[in-house]
Design an enzyme around this catalytic site. Sequence first.
Site, PDB file in Angstrom:
ATOM      1  N   TYR A 104       0.976  -1.103  -0.141  1.00 49.43           N
ATOM      2  CA  TYR A 104      -0.066  -0.390  -0.521  1.00 49.43           C
ATOM      3  C   TYR A 104       0.512   1.411   0.062  1.00 49.43           C
ATOM      4  CZ  TYR A 104      -4.494  -2.682   0.252  1.00 49.43           C
ATOM      5  OH  TYR A 104      -5.537  -3.562   0.789  1.00 49.43           O
ATOM      6  N   GLU A 129       2.130 -29.651  14.242  1.00 51.47           N
ATOM      7  CA  GLU A 129       1.437 -29.541  13.722  1.00 51.47           C
ATOM      8  C   GLU A 129       0.133 -28.835  13.769  1.00 51.47           C
ATOM      9  OE1 GLU A 129       0.240 -31.778  10.280  1.00 51.47           O
ATOM     10  OE2 GLU A 129      -1.030 -30.303   9.774  1.00 51.47           O
ATOM     11  N   ASP A 171       0.616 -34.948  11.367  1.00 53.13           N
ATOM     12  CA  ASP A 171      -0.774 -35.602  10.960  1.00 53.13           C
ATOM     13  C   ASP A 171      -0.179 -36.812   9.820  1.00 53.13           C
ATOM     14  OD1 ASP A 171      -2.369 -34.827  12.176  1.00 53.13           O
ATOM     15  OD2 ASP A 171      -3.390 -33.376  10.719  1.00 53.13           O
TER      16      ASP A 171
END
Lengths: 366, 366
Positions: free
Chosen positions: A99, A198, A250
């Site tokens: 920006y 995780e 996982d």
Amino acid sequence: MMNSDRHKRAVEELTKIAGEVYDQLDAGRIPKMTIPLRTKSNIRFDPKSAVWKYGKATGARSAKKLRGAQMLLRTMYMLEFIEDMIKNSKSSTLREMYYISEGWEKAKFTAQDESNMLAEDLEIITACMREDFKLRPEEDGARVMGNITIQETDRKGKKKRINCRDDVGDSGYGIPYNVEKEKIEFVDCDADFIIAIETGGMFDRLVENKFDEDSNAIIVHLKGQPARSTRRFIKRLNEEMKLPVCTFVDGDPWSFRIHASLAYGAIKTAHLSEYLATPTAEYIGITASDILNYDLPTDKLNDRDIQALNSEKTDPRFKDQFWKHEIDLMLQIGKKAEQQALAKYGLDFVTDTYLPEKLTELSIIK
Amino acid sequence: MMNSDRHKRAVEELTKIAGEVYDQLDAGRIPKMTIPLRTKSNIRFDPKSAVWKYGKATGARSAKKLRGAQMLLRTMYMLEFIEDMIKNSKSSTLREMYYISEGWEKAKFTAQDESNMLAEDLEIITACMREDFKLRPEEDGARVMGNITIQETDRKGKKKRINCRDDVGDSGYGIPYNVEKEKIEFVDCDADFIIAIETGGMFDRLVENKFDEDSNAIIVHLKGQPARSTRRFIKRLNEEMKLPVCTFVDGDPWSFRIHASLAYGAIKTAHLSEYLATPTAEYIGITASDILNYDLPTDKLNDRDIQALNSEKTDPRFKDQFWKHEIDLMLQIGKKAEQQALAKYGLDFVTDTYLPEKLTELSIIK
């Protein structure tokens, strides 16, 4: 954040770039910048350091064409913006810089990708880190719980000693975006290893079960694909406090990649692998063998999972026997499992049985 | 987490449910449970408390049909699981409970939606909160920075005093998943108001610019749609410390809803609005008027944005003149803007100009 030698060096390196462009213009030549080619084919797995790095191919960004000229102009504006920030002890998100460029007229970025990419280019050319330029991502820092005392130099330059177990609430210590020495120092640590996790649910499980105390561990929440600051924090703990690292994730191809990026680096940050990657990190996440051995609740692999597993078969980060076997086995059984699936056997199974078994197997605990 | 009267009451309420089912069976009747209908048509905006609540329509869950019988069986298993957790001072994520049900044979959940829904049903029937049942979500707690001292009772029952400015690093104090009185007490506070912020980048901007110190504010990071613990934390600060609340978010229909859910409640948690919602919260996020007045960088509204704005025109939470005007104006100009777009005017514009102007307009600062 206070300034340090690293910021001074960043200014010097950036000034050098501007100087070279100036010299070329002064000599009546069309200016150009040389940078390593950031294509997948120019990334190689470096066997010596066991991490991913850029190869030797380079490309030139010349002002001969409009696009190249515009990129050089943007680079000059960006150099000035970074110097200003360092001078004023400010920092900026990558989004804010995008920006800010509204005021750069012809050099204005038209998409955030462009400004992110330029920040990475500058890292590569200068061999500095984005953090040295006072640019930071949007990502939240991860959380830490365990008996380690850090000294953080806060926004006002005040040094604070925080024990990541005794001085924090149950949500732990929040890792700031900059974890370099001028911001974070490790004062004292009584722990045998780091376990990087995780999911938030599993982090909270280990905290509630006092796994940090009972197993003398530092528990770090990865929050999915870990932020740079989290990877760097773990790397520094590994090197400076000599703590072995294991990743508990996982059991699916995406989580295998989380481990690989922590251990060996990621394509996007190949130029920083030596700062970010911990090649000795051991995988203690869910495997296809675990799914069978522990008879875990599973989900079927979908097409994207299968594709990802197949592509990992040619990924140098997964080339050893362990991964060959586990990836083939997962494809064969066609199933994946979440780390929280261990709750099938009760809320304490993970800390009483699963982790001790895995950690003993890897000789991380005796 | 230690047990408290709230957990005792939760056990009593859950035992009552089991008792009723038992009594019906004992009297030779087919058991059933009566719960408020959880349909959108049974949610109404309560003008007296200015929050969303369930209406009077109820439905029965009878064991006459297989599905109903299965749900009752699941309820019984879940009651036992919750009682066990409370007895053993444990807690569980909703995800873990889903996997725990692997051991419930015929009562096993087949999708996480089912177990989440049942947890909400139990909240409604007992008028307790999920947190009283020791069930917690995956979501991370948000961060807080400012001069407030809280006392957190940690996982070991130890009481820790933490000043959310002086005793924490730059990433702030992490809100735990349970923020009720037995876990969190407010000890001392020197602040004039709370500013709740959508994005991490803007939270860090206000922290770096020392907005908490210069404007005597408590800065809270919402992390997008705020977690229950974040809403409850803000609600308690508002009521107990008499601090006005304002929400500083992006200028788009989704961020309007973040404000509305913090202020008036959300459909999903309509049964808890009185615990979670802060109806006096003022909106100081980006508006369509701001986009014009400050000439902010914008993105075009897409079809989904337009649809969302149109649906907000009939939402009772947006029925006053301010929202009517701003929603119409946004549709008219066809543009939205992010809060970080204020960086167009430099990194200090938000704290030096934008926020002081807005906060003075609303008489939150003088």
